[in-house]
Design a protein around this motif. Structure first.
Motif, PDB file in Angstrom:
ATOM      1  N   UNK A   1       0.804  -1.218   0.000  1.00  0.00           N
ATOM      2  CA  UNK A   1       0.000   0.000   0.000  1.00  0.00           C
ATOM      3  C   UNK A   1       0.841   1.274   0.000  1.00  0.00           C
ATOM      4  N   UNK A   2       1.990   1.226   0.671  1.00  0.00           N
ATOM      5  CA  UNK A   2       2.804   2.437   0.812  1.00  0.00           C
ATOM      6  C   UNK A   2       4.166   2.301   0.155  1.00  0.00           C
ATOM      7  N   UNK A   3       4.863   1.219   0.448  1.00  0.00           N
ATOM      8  CA  UNK A   3       6.233   1.060  -0.014  1.00  0.00           C
ATOM      9  C   UNK A   3       6.410   1.145  -1.506  1.00  0.00           C
ATOM     10  N   UNK A   4       5.469   0.621  -2.271  1.00  0.00           N
ATOM     11  CA  UNK A   4       5.626   0.602  -3.718  1.00  0.00           C
ATOM     12  C   UNK A   4       5.585   1.999  -4.344  1.00  0.00           C
ATOM     13  N   UNK A   5       5.090   2.977  -3.608  1.00  0.00           N
ATOM     14  CA  UNK A   5       4.948   4.324  -4.162  1.00  0.00           C
ATOM     15  C   UNK A   5       6.125   5.237  -3.805  1.00  0.00           C
ATOM     16  N   UNK A   6       7.038   4.758  -2.974  1.00  0.00           N
ATOM     17  CA  UNK A   6       8.179   5.568  -2.550  1.00  0.00           C
ATOM     18  C   UNK A   6       9.391   5.202  -3.395  1.00  0.00           C
ATOM     19  N   UNK A   7      10.039   6.198  -3.987  1.00  0.00           N
ATOM     20  CA  UNK A   7      11.197   5.968  -4.846  1.00  0.00           C
ATOM     21  C   UNK A   7      12.480   5.946  -4.015  1.00  0.00           C
ATOM     22  N   UNK A   8      13.285   4.895  -4.186  1.00  0.00           N
ATOM     23  CA  UNK A   8      14.528   4.757  -3.432  1.00  0.00           C
ATOM     24  C   UNK A   8      15.495   5.900  -3.756  1.00  0.00           C
TER      25      UNK A   8
END
Length: 473
Positions: free
Chosen positions: A185-192
């Motif tokens: 839900x959250x992690x996939x939307x944050x760019x490393x």
């Protein structure tokens, strides 16, 4: 940055006209309505930065159109907040006074992770029980300050009641959230790549210790907190220290991407003294908001000892006094700096806010005893106050036997090496009982004269060596 805000305000003539119309209809509404623009607090030096830049016009319109929901976070890494946290608390209080809804978020989950911002090494890991106990103490700190503000600093409760302060603990939602659910839900939307660009991350990656994945994930958790508060309370504004800018940007990006709304971050300055120490942490000794860790007297005296060059700044940042009143206080102070008029005003206001009326009275009573030349005020001090102020003093329990002399008492308390030494110091005028000089070593102890109502006696040898006698029967 603030020149941009000023320009934006001047470009909103319809807001000014609306203010003018409402002032004629209802003076109280006029004062409450116009005060909603918390960006005006730039005049007090409260804001360090603002983002996104393009949102300033919209933010001012939203602030003046209706109450907003605003939050700040406090990680319970200790069992009390300290004076360095006061600036964030003051920002929330100003928002509440402006009619906005405020949320104080205690990080019962994020405290177990550890914020890497401003740190050269990873924080020691806290146990779950430690974090739970600390969280409860932080809630007590916050509730006490907000309650004192309402009781002693808000005069319009009947006509313009304060919106209630809401407290949340992020462990309440993380304990219900699975790791896989969180990543999806959250992690996939944050760019490393964006995460690596944060100052807190970049500086640590260049250090010899590096950074653990746990710390690296902190900004994602803080971003998720903001998203959660937006979904539940429509919270679009976050306030934090300047060192939180990177973490706040991550939350701003997440909300903008997933909810298609524009969130706003406001940062407060990180204040240091002339030695470069963070405010309230000189020599590694924080000034705590919990009186069991820092007595009300020591808290009060911390502000009394501020340098003349700093006091005006803190009057603006840490009190609700109008700027015109602060100007008058400083004018009076400059005429007679040795009276410490400005420091006294500052210490009184902040102690009242943090410790309430009883705490302020206790601090002033102790100040009168030690620095005001009023030994009679010692009799009004409670046992706890006396022991807190003289916590470094040697103490002894003595049985009051008939015929006990001043010298007997002093020797049993360990004030002197031997009888000859004690007799010489006492006769020379270097011995005090309850701050009154005693020069007769063979004088018999009289309870009414030498023992305080709380059952204690305070002895002093010379100028700085204190001893506390606890009398037993």
């Amino acid at each position: 940055m603030f020149s941009r805000i000023a320009a934006a305000k001047s470009s909103l003539p319809f807001v000014t006209a609306l203010h003018h119309t409402r002032s004629k209809l209802c003076p109280q509404m006029w004062r409450t309505y116009t005060s909603r623009n918390i960006l005006k607090l730039e005049e007090r030096g409260l804001w360090a930065d603002f983002f996104p830049d393009s949102n300033v016009n919209k933010l001012i319109q939203e602030l003046t159109r209706k109450p907003q929901t605003i939050y700040s976070g406090f990680d319970p890494t200790a069992d009390s907040l300290h004076v360095g946290n006061l600036l964030v608390i003051m920002a929330l209080l100003h928002c509440q006074r402006a009619g906005h809804n405020v949320i104080a978020l205690v990080g019962g989950a994020t405290a177990q992770i550890g914020d890497p911002s401003g740190r050269k090494s990873e924080r020691p890991q806290l146990s779950v029980s430690e974090v739970q106990a600390n969280s409860q103490k932080i809630f007590e700190n916050l509730n006490r300050v907000f309650s004192n503000h309402k009781e002693y600093f808000w005069e319009n409760e009947d006509d313009s009641p304060l919106p209630p302060m809401r407290t949340e603990n992020n462990i309440d939602w993380y304990k219900k959230l699975s790791l896989v659910e969180f990543l999806c839900e959250t992690g996939r939307h944050i760019r490393v790549g964006d995460m690596l660009s944060r100052t807190s991350v970049a500086s640590r990656l260049q250090s010899s210790e590096g950074m653990s994945f746990t710390e690296f994930s902190y900004q994602v958790l803080q971003a998720h907190d903001w998203l959660y508060l937006y979904d539940k309370y429509n919270c679009t504004v976050q306030i934090g220290g300047s060192d939180q800018m990177g973490n706040m940007h991550t939350g701003y990006w997440l909300i903008s991407k997933l909810r298609n709304v524009t969130a706003t971050g406001l940062t407060i300055p990180i204040i240091t003294n002339e030695s470069g120490d963070k405010f309230g942490k000189s020599a590694g000794n924080p000034i705590w908001l919990d009186s069991s860790k820092t007595s009300t007297f020591d808290f009060y005296q911390f502000f009394m000892r501020l340098k003349d060059s700093e006091v005006e700044k803190y009057l603006k940042l840490l009190t609700f006094l109008p700027l015109s009143d602060i100007e008058s206080i400083m004018e009076k102070h400059k005429k007679k700096p040795e009276s410490r008029h400005a420091q006294t005003k500052l210490a009184e206001k902040i102690t009242l806010l943090v410790h309430g009326k009883s705490g302020l009275e206790s601090a002033k009573r102790t100040t009168e005893v030690l620095y005001g030349g009023q030994p009679e005020a010692l009799a009004e001090m409670t046992k706890d106050e006396l022991e807190a102020v003289f916590k470094l003093a040697s103490s002894a329990k003595l049985l009051l036997e008939p015929g006990t002399s001043i010298l007997d008492m002093a020797l049993k308390a360990g004030c002197f090496f031997d009888e000859r030494h004690g007799r010489r110091i006492i006769e020379a005028g270097g011995f005090y009982v309850n701050l009154s000089r005693v020069t007769r070593p063979d004088l018999i102890i009289i309870p009414e004269a030498h023992i305080l109502p709380n059952g204690l006696s305070l002895l002093r040898v010379g100028k700085k060596n204190y001893y506390i006698i606890k009398w037993t029967k």
